[in-house]
Scaffold this active site. Structure first.
Site, PDB file in Angstrom:
ATOM      1  N   GLY A   1      65.098  73.850  20.959  1.00 38.59           N
ATOM      2  CA  GLY A   1      65.503  73.082  19.800  1.00 38.59           C
ATOM      3  C   GLY A   1      64.291  72.718  18.963  1.00 38.59           C
ATOM      4  O   GLY A   1      63.154  73.102  19.268  1.00 38.59           O
TER       5      GLY A   1
ATOM      6  N   LEU B   1      64.010  73.757  26.613  1.00 42.55           N
ATOM      7  CA  LEU B   1      64.463  73.712  27.998  1.00 42.55           C
ATOM      8  C   LEU B   1      64.269  75.072  28.655  1.00 42.55           C
ATOM      9  O   LEU B   1      64.649  76.109  28.097  1.00 42.55           O
ATOM     10  CB  LEU B   1      65.948  73.330  28.045  1.00 42.55           C
ATOM     11  CG  LEU B   1      66.639  73.445  29.403  1.00 42.55           C
ATOM     12  CD1 LEU B   1      66.099  72.395  30.377  1.00 42.55           C
ATOM     13  CD2 LEU B   1      68.150  73.295  29.262  1.00 42.55           C
TER      14      LEU B   1
ATOM     15  N   ASP C   1      71.883  77.657  18.581  1.00 44.35           N
ATOM     16  CA  ASP C   1      72.352  76.605  19.476  1.00 44.35           C
ATOM     17  C   ASP C   1      73.834  76.312  19.280  1.00 44.35           C
ATOM     18  O   ASP C   1      74.571  76.095  20.254  1.00 44.35           O
ATOM     19  CB  ASP C   1      71.524  75.339  19.280  1.00 44.35           C
ATOM     20  CG  ASP C   1      71.477  74.867  17.822  1.00 44.35           C
ATOM     21  OD1 ASP C   1      71.775  75.669  16.917  1.00 44.35           O
ATOM     22  OD2 ASP C   1      71.125  73.693  17.595  1.00 44.35           O
TER      23      ASP C   1
ATOM     24  N   THR D   1      64.810  41.499  12.888  1.00 44.07           N
ATOM     25  CA  THR D   1      64.718  42.794  12.207  1.00 44.07           C
ATOM     26  C   THR D   1      64.970  43.959  13.152  1.00 44.07           C
ATOM     27  O   THR D   1      65.686  44.909  12.803  1.00 44.07           O
ATOM     28  CB  THR D   1      63.333  42.937  11.547  1.00 44.07           C
ATOM     29  OG1 THR D   1      63.166  41.897  10.592  1.00 44.07           O
ATOM     30  CG2 THR D   1      63.201  44.284  10.850  1.00 44.07           C
TER      31      THR D   1
END
Length: 257
Positions: free
Chosen positions: A8, A13, A109, A184
């Site tokens: 990716g 992987l 993918d 915040t």
């Protein structure tokens, strides 16, 4: 023995299948300039830790959304595994129809996920893959890839908020305990997290409304686990969807040869 490589934009992987089961998986940060030799040095050490070596492999399949990396991954297979790899989008037959206007534009993918989903789940499907981008892909009951939607990933959105607003800090994505933030950091986490839940639920509803038939919704990808338990719109979470698709594509191609 099969080496499956799924690359990716953020992580790559490497997974090993022994013919019966996945016996090892490792992740590496994606760097488009990493050479075959650099991959080999890193991978050889991990293989040794698992009691394996390059010589045990008789197959390799590669799926990458980073075109400039494919050359080096292919050389890794040729030079060190001594096998010609199957590459999604080049010499691999997916065994499904890609029913979009420009099939060559479909990400590797997304197509691999379509195969992995179809072999596991019956009927019409929506696959939500949460990574650098969040994709919503529609797979017909016969396995055909019907297209989908692409949105910025949740981490990308949080990083863009930090980069564009001088006083907003960089914070980790997590599910806040309450919707209304009292500081915040919690306000940012709540806005992005619950904003993405709203995105997911809203798009699923619109897809189903346009499709007009029952659909099963599957979540996968690196950050999909964040949404587990936060929405009922996703029917199941499947972390093995992509490597299941790679294995199925490998089997379809080797059975033909």
């Amino acid at each position: 023995m099969l080496l499956a490589i799924e690359q990716g934009n953020t992580n790559t992987l490497f997974a090993v299948h022994d013919g019966q089961a996945w016996i090892a998986q490792w992740r590496s940060a994606t760097h488009s300039t990493r050479t075959a030799d650099e991959y080999a040095v890193w991978l050889s050490q991990l293989l040794a830790m698992a009691g394996l070596q390059f010589g045990v492999f008789n197959g390799c399949i590669i799926s990458s959304v980073v075109p400039q990396s494919i050359f080096n991954l292919r050389n890794l297979s040729r030079r060190y595994l001594k096998v010609e790899p199957l590459v999604i989008g080049e010499n691999a037959d997916l065994g499904i129809e890609v029913r979009i206007d420009k099939p060559s534009e479909a990400g590797a993918d997304r197509l691999v996920n379509a195969v992995g989903a179809h072999v596991e789940y019956p009927g019409d499907l929506i696959v939500i893959d949460s990574g650098t981008a969040t994709t919503f892909d529609i797979i017909a009951a016969d396995g055909g890839f019907e297209g989908g939607l692409i949105a910025p990933g949740i981490n990308l959105s949080m990083e863009a908020l930090h980069q564009a607003a001088a006083k907003l800090p960089r914070v980790a994505i997590q599910k806040p305990q309450r919707i209304i933030g009292k500081d915040t950091v919690v306000a940012m986490q709540s806005g992005v997290f619950w904003g993405y839940i709203g995105l997911i639920e809203g798009l699923i509803a619109r897809i189903k409304g346009e499709w007009e038939r029952p659909m099963t919704v599957i979540g996968t990808g690196g950050v999909a686990s964040l949404f587990h338990g936060a929405t009922m719109a996703i029917d199941t979470f499947d972390s093995d969807l992509t490597i299941r698709g790679l294995l199925e594509i490998w089997r379809r191609n080797t059975s033909k040869s």
